[in-house]
Design a protein around this motif. Structure first.
Motif, PDB file in Angstrom:
ATOM      1  N   ALA A 237       0.840  -1.196   0.000  1.00 56.00           N
ATOM      2  CA  ALA A 237       0.000   0.000   0.000  1.00 56.00           C
ATOM      3  C   ALA A 237       0.881   1.254   0.000  1.00 56.00           C
ATOM      4  O   ALA A 237       1.849   1.359   0.753  1.00 56.00           O
ATOM      5  CB  ALA A 237      -0.913  -0.007   1.223  1.00 56.00           C
ATOM      6  N   GLY A 238       0.561   2.186  -0.868  1.00 56.15           N
ATOM      7  CA  GLY A 238       1.298   3.437  -0.933  1.00 56.15           C
ATOM      8  C   GLY A 238       2.557   3.397  -1.769  1.00 56.15           C
ATOM      9  O   GLY A 238       3.228   4.425  -1.928  1.00 56.15           O
ATOM     10  N   VAL A 239       2.911   2.245  -2.323  1.00 49.56           N
ATOM     11  CA  VAL A 239       4.109   2.135  -3.170  1.00 49.56           C
ATOM     12  C   VAL A 239       3.711   2.431  -4.615  1.00 49.56           C
ATOM     13  O   VAL A 239       2.847   1.755  -5.182  1.00 49.56           O
ATOM     14  CB  VAL A 239       4.740   0.739  -3.060  1.00 49.56           C
ATOM     15  N   ASP A 240       4.323   3.433  -5.200  1.00 45.98           N
ATOM     16  CA  ASP A 240       3.999   3.856  -6.565  1.00 45.98           C
ATOM     17  C   ASP A 240       4.909   3.142  -7.562  1.00 45.98           C
ATOM     18  O   ASP A 240       6.082   3.489  -7.719  1.00 45.98           O
ATOM     19  CB  ASP A 240       4.152   5.370  -6.700  1.00 45.98           C
ATOM     20  N   VAL A 241       4.365   2.142  -8.219  1.00 48.92           N
ATOM     21  CA  VAL A 241       5.142   1.399  -9.213  1.00 48.92           C
ATOM     22  C   VAL A 241       4.854   1.904 -10.628  1.00 48.92           C
ATOM     23  O   VAL A 241       5.367   1.335 -11.595  1.00 48.92           O
ATOM     24  CB  VAL A 241       4.851  -0.117  -9.127  1.00 48.92           C
ATOM     25  N   GLY A 242       4.059   2.978 -10.741  1.00 50.05           N
ATOM     26  CA  GLY A 242       3.664   3.477 -12.056  1.00 50.05           C
ATOM     27  C   GLY A 242       4.823   3.759 -12.993  1.00 50.05           C
ATOM     28  O   GLY A 242       4.843   3.254 -14.131  1.00 50.05           O
ATOM     29  N   PRO A 243       5.825   4.555 -12.584  1.00 49.52           N
ATOM     30  CA  PRO A 243       6.950   4.852 -13.486  1.00 49.52           C
ATOM     31  C   PRO A 243       7.707   3.597 -13.917  1.00 49.52           C
ATOM     32  O   PRO A 243       8.140   3.494 -15.063  1.00 49.52           O
ATOM     33  CB  PRO A 243       7.836   5.785 -12.654  1.00 49.52           C
ATOM     34  N   LEU A 244       7.865   2.639 -13.007  1.00 47.43           N
ATOM     35  CA  LEU A 244       8.553   1.402 -13.363  1.00 47.43           C
ATOM     36  C   LEU A 244       7.707   0.569 -14.315  1.00 47.43           C
ATOM     37  O   LEU A 244       8.203   0.057 -15.332  1.00 47.43           O
ATOM     38  CB  LEU A 244       8.865   0.601 -12.095  1.00 47.43           C
ATOM     39  N   ALA A 245       6.432   0.434 -14.000  1.00 45.26           N
ATOM     40  CA  ALA A 245       5.539  -0.382 -14.833  1.00 45.26           C
ATOM     41  C   ALA A 245       5.380   0.185 -16.232  1.00 45.26           C
ATOM     42  O   ALA A 245       5.041  -0.554 -17.173  1.00 45.26           O
ATOM     43  CB  ALA A 245       4.174  -0.509 -14.158  1.00 45.26           C
ATOM     44  N   ALA A 246       5.632   1.482 -16.405  1.00 45.95           N
ATOM     45  CA  ALA A 246       5.475   2.112 -17.711  1.00 45.95           C
ATOM     46  C   ALA A 246       6.573   1.734 -18.690  1.00 45.95           C
ATOM     47  O   ALA A 246       6.416   1.921 -19.901  1.00 45.95           O
ATOM     48  CB  ALA A 246       5.428   3.634 -17.546  1.00 45.95           C
ATOM     49  N   LEU A 247       7.674   1.194 -18.186  1.00 46.62           N
ATOM     50  CA  LEU A 247       8.761   0.807 -19.079  1.00 46.62           C
ATOM     51  C   LEU A 247       8.359  -0.431 -19.876  1.00 46.62           C
ATOM     52  O   LEU A 247       7.774  -1.367 -19.327  1.00 46.62           O
ATOM     53  CB  LEU A 247      10.030   0.540 -18.277  1.00 46.62           C
ATOM     54  N   PRO A 248       8.661  -0.470 -21.161  1.00 43.21           N
ATOM     55  CA  PRO A 248       8.133  -1.543 -22.019  1.00 43.21           C
ATOM     56  C   PRO A 248       8.654  -2.935 -21.693  1.00 43.21           C
ATOM     57  O   PRO A 248       7.994  -3.921 -22.026  1.00 43.21           O
ATOM     58  CB  PRO A 248       8.554  -1.106 -23.423  1.00 43.21           C
ATOM     59  N   ASN A 249       9.799  -3.035 -21.078  1.00 39.78           N
ATOM     60  CA  ASN A 249      10.368  -4.364 -20.806  1.00 39.78           C
ATOM     61  C   ASN A 249      10.215  -4.776 -19.341  1.00 39.78           C
ATOM     62  O   ASN A 249      10.870  -5.713 -18.878  1.00 39.78           O
ATOM     63  CB  ASN A 249      11.838  -4.424 -21.217  1.00 39.78           C
ATOM     64  N   VAL A 250       9.350  -4.081 -18.609  1.00 37.71           N
ATOM     65  CA  VAL A 250       9.094  -4.417 -17.204  1.00 37.71           C
ATOM     66  C   VAL A 250       7.766  -5.138 -17.086  1.00 37.71           C
ATOM     67  O   VAL A 250       6.754  -4.704 -17.647  1.00 37.71           O
ATOM     68  CB  VAL A 250       9.105  -3.159 -16.317  1.00 37.71           C
ATOM     69  N   HIS A 251       7.747  -6.223 -16.327  1.00 37.00           N
ATOM     70  CA  HIS A 251       6.546  -7.049 -16.192  1.00 37.00           C
ATOM     71  C   HIS A 251       6.286  -7.305 -14.704  1.00 37.00           C
ATOM     72  O   HIS A 251       7.028  -8.050 -14.058  1.00 37.00           O
ATOM     73  CB  HIS A 251       6.720  -8.377 -16.935  1.00 37.00           C
ATOM     74  N   LEU A 252       5.259  -6.662 -14.161  1.00 41.10           N
ATOM     75  CA  LEU A 252       4.853  -6.888 -12.784  1.00 41.10           C
ATOM     76  C   LEU A 252       3.762  -7.948 -12.785  1.00 41.10           C
ATOM     77  O   LEU A 252       2.623  -7.685 -13.187  1.00 41.10           O
ATOM     78  CB  LEU A 252       4.354  -5.590 -12.137  1.00 41.10           C
ATOM     79  N   LEU A 253       4.099  -9.126 -12.330  1.00 42.90           N
ATOM     80  CA  LEU A 253       3.178 -10.257 -12.428  1.00 42.90           C
ATOM     81  C   LEU A 253       2.275 -10.399 -11.208  1.00 42.90           C
ATOM     82  O   LEU A 253       1.331 -11.184 -11.233  1.00 42.90           O
ATOM     83  CB  LEU A 253       3.963 -11.555 -12.640  1.00 42.90           C
ATOM     84  N   GLY A 254       2.571  -9.652 -10.138  1.00 43.81           N
ATOM     85  CA  GLY A 254       1.770  -9.791  -8.934  1.00 43.81           C
ATOM     86  C   GLY A 254       2.163 -11.021  -8.132  1.00 43.81           C
ATOM     87  O   GLY A 254       3.162 -11.686  -8.409  1.00 43.81           O
ATOM     88  N   ARG A 255       1.338 -11.319  -7.143  1.00 45.73           N
ATOM     89  CA  ARG A 255       1.637 -12.456  -6.272  1.00 45.73           C
ATOM     90  C   ARG A 255       1.416 -13.770  -7.004  1.00 45.73           C
ATOM     91  O   ARG A 255       0.471 -13.916  -7.770  1.00 45.73           O
ATOM     92  CB  ARG A 255       0.737 -12.408  -5.026  1.00 45.73           C
ATOM     93  N   ARG A 256       2.295 -14.707  -6.754  1.00 47.20           N
ATOM     94  CA  ARG A 256       2.124 -16.072  -7.226  1.00 47.20           C
ATOM     95  C   ARG A 256       2.289 -17.012  -6.027  1.00 47.20           C
ATOM     96  O   ARG A 256       3.088 -16.749  -5.129  1.00 47.20           O
ATOM     97  CB  ARG A 256       3.156 -16.433  -8.310  1.00 47.20           C
ATOM     98  N   ASP A 257       1.536 -18.097  -6.012  1.00 43.09           N
ATOM     99  CA  ASP A 257       1.610 -19.037  -4.910  1.00 43.09           C
ATOM    100  C   ASP A 257       3.029 -19.569  -4.777  1.00 43.09           C
ATOM    101  O   ASP A 257       3.717 -19.828  -5.779  1.00 43.09           O
ATOM    102  CB  ASP A 257       0.632 -20.194  -5.152  1.00 43.09           C
ATOM    103  N   LYS A 258       3.467 -19.727  -3.529  1.00 44.20           N
ATOM    104  CA  LYS A 258       4.845 -20.171  -3.294  1.00 44.20           C
ATOM    105  C   LYS A 258       5.132 -21.536  -3.919  1.00 44.20           C
ATOM    106  O   LYS A 258       6.270 -21.831  -4.278  1.00 44.20           O
ATOM    107  CB  LYS A 258       5.134 -20.208  -1.799  1.00 44.20           C
ATOM    108  N   GLU A 259       4.106 -22.349  -4.087  1.00 39.51           N
ATOM    109  CA  GLU A 259       4.321 -23.674  -4.646  1.00 39.51           C
ATOM    110  C   GLU A 259       4.762 -23.624  -6.106  1.00 39.51           C
ATOM    111  O   GLU A 259       5.417 -24.544  -6.589  1.00 39.51           O
ATOM    112  CB  GLU A 259       3.046 -24.509  -4.514  1.00 39.51           C
ATOM    113  N   VAL A 260       4.397 -22.559  -6.820  1.00 34.58           N
ATOM    114  CA  VAL A 260       4.746 -22.484  -8.241  1.00 34.58           C
ATOM    115  C   VAL A 260       5.966 -21.605  -8.506  1.00 34.58           C
ATOM    116  O   VAL A 260       6.398 -21.495  -9.659  1.00 34.58           O
ATOM    117  CB  VAL A 260       3.545 -21.986  -9.083  1.00 34.58           C
ATOM    118  N   LEU A 261       6.520 -20.990  -7.478  1.00 32.97           N
ATOM    119  CA  LEU A 261       7.641 -20.084  -7.702  1.00 32.97           C
ATOM    120  C   LEU A 261       8.834 -20.741  -8.400  1.00 32.97           C
ATOM    121  O   LEU A 261       9.467 -20.100  -9.256  1.00 32.97           O
ATOM    122  CB  LEU A 261       8.082 -19.446  -6.383  1.00 32.97           C
TER     123      LEU A 261
END
Length: 389
Positions: A259-283
């Motif tokens: 909460a409160g972390v601004d990832v907008g500038p990073l996410a705007a870069l074309p080669n950046v992929h924020l996938l969100g949370r993934r279950d630890k079993e599939v990491l």
């Protein structure tokens, strides 16, 4: 683990059991199955839903929830109702909150038949609760410099509570050399015990039969990867600089955004992929596709006194690792890249891509095996059993 077997444990944690597994869950899940464990999740405050709307449903739960883990029948989770804000700014507020929390812990203990437990705490504020809760031993596992967190805290108040708590403890563990040096005079028995990895789990990233997830397989190589919560101690500017320096690469971040972390500038870069949370079993199936693992902490008092858990998980994969220069990683300089400046970090990524060898990957995996959660918990249990009657 003979002496600890069959005993009750009440763990007052600083993190929910799900979704992100950290030291707390790794330790509690490795205690003997004959122990009955009450894992108390941290209460949210009455203001929390205003900062994070995802917490609104929990804000409406006023009775507290006690439930049994389906896959670990000896562990029970207690989700307390909300508390007042500003407990880390004003000691009287913390005292009120801890008395409120105490009502629900006692009720859960009665339901489970727990008496004289090992009381295992992770938060300085618990100092205003521990004397009112009968226990056989008091254990504090100090995993961070809590006074250095940002937000609604008063550094002096937090340090005062932590000093008092350590003075009452039978046993204290700290995760970083800086924590040990800062607090070694506050406790009777204090041990430096860094974080570790679930080595068997994360080493699956190197196993030939572990499938590569399609999400990573579809991305341009090389893949520069990060796994963990994206909080304000993660250096997003450093990640952006790295992404721009390697436009042909894919920068992948796996984990929830705080909460409160601004990832907008990073996410705007074309080669950046924020996938969100993934279950630890599939990491492992994601990390299998990483060409370099990144440890991009901001350098400050908080990170100077932290043992980066994700770092040990990276080691277990055998993949190349590039880290900022922090005390918790310096002992591994022979098998990873350590960078003191942003420019060095970017250059280190290039070296990691070009100069890695099968021999170095094997060295990382071997080092990881020396830093497993099994060995850490064994050490903790040995120190506890020295004090048990």
């Amino acid at each position: 683990m003979d002496k600890i077997s069959g005993r009750a444990v009440v763990c007052i944690s600083s993190i929910d059991w799900d979704p992100l597994w950290t030291r707390k869950q790794q330790v509690m899940s490795r205690l003997p199955a004959s122990c009955t464990i009450l894992y108390v999740e941290p209460p949210i405050t009455l203001l929390s839903p205003l900062k994070d709307r995802a917490l609104r449903r929990r804000w409406l739960s006023w009775r507290g929830q006690l439930r049994r883990l389906p896959d670990r029948e000896n562990i029970y989770l207690l989700t307390p109702p909300p508390v007042l804000p500003f407990g880390n700014k004003f000691r009287p507020v913390n005292r009120i909150n801890q008395r409120w929390l105490l009502l629900f812990i006692r009720r859960a203990m009665r339901r489970l038949g727990l008496k004289q437990p090992l009381l295992w705490v992770y938060l300085p504020g618990s100092v205003d609760l521990v004397d009112a809760l009968p226990h056989e031993l008091l254990i504090y596992d100090c995993v961070d410099e809590h006074s250095a967190y940002s937000g609604l805290i008063n550094r002096r108040v937090v340090l005062e509570m932590e000093r008092e708590l350590m003075g009452r403890c039978d046993l204290v563990f700290v995760t970083a050399p800086g924590l040990y040096e800062a607090k070694k005079d506050w406790a009777r028995r204090i041990y430096y015990l860094p974080n570790a990895a679930d080595v068997a789990h994360f080493s699956r990233a190197a196993a030939p039969d572990t499938p590569l997830t399609p999400e990573i397989k579809a991305l341009p190589c090389p893949v520069l990867g990060f796994v963990g919560a994206i909080q304000d101690w993660i250096d997003l500017d450093l990640l952006a600089r790295t992404a721009r320096a390697y436009p042909q690469a894919s920068l992948v971040l796996i984990g929830p955004v705080g909460a409160g972390v601004d990832v907008g500038p990073l996410a705007a870069l074309p080669n950046v992929h924020l996938l969100g949370r993934r279950d630890k079993e599939v990491l492992p199936s994601y990390m299998k596709g990483f060409d370099v693992c990144l440890n991009p902490f901001k350098i400050n008092e908080l990170t100077d006194r932290v043992s980066p858990l994700k770092f040990y998980e990276y080691l277990a994969t055998g993949k190349p690792v590039v880290s900022v220069d922090m005390p918790g990683v310096r002992d591994f300089a022979g098998v990873i890249e350590i960078a003191a400046t942003p420019e060095e970090f970017v250059a280190a990524v290039g070296r990691a891509l070009e100069q890695d060898t099968p021999q170095r990957r094997q060295q990382r995996r071997e080092l990881a095996r020396q830093h497993s959660w099994d060995s850490r918990v064994q050490f903790m249990v040995e120190k506890i059993e020295e004090l048990l009657r």
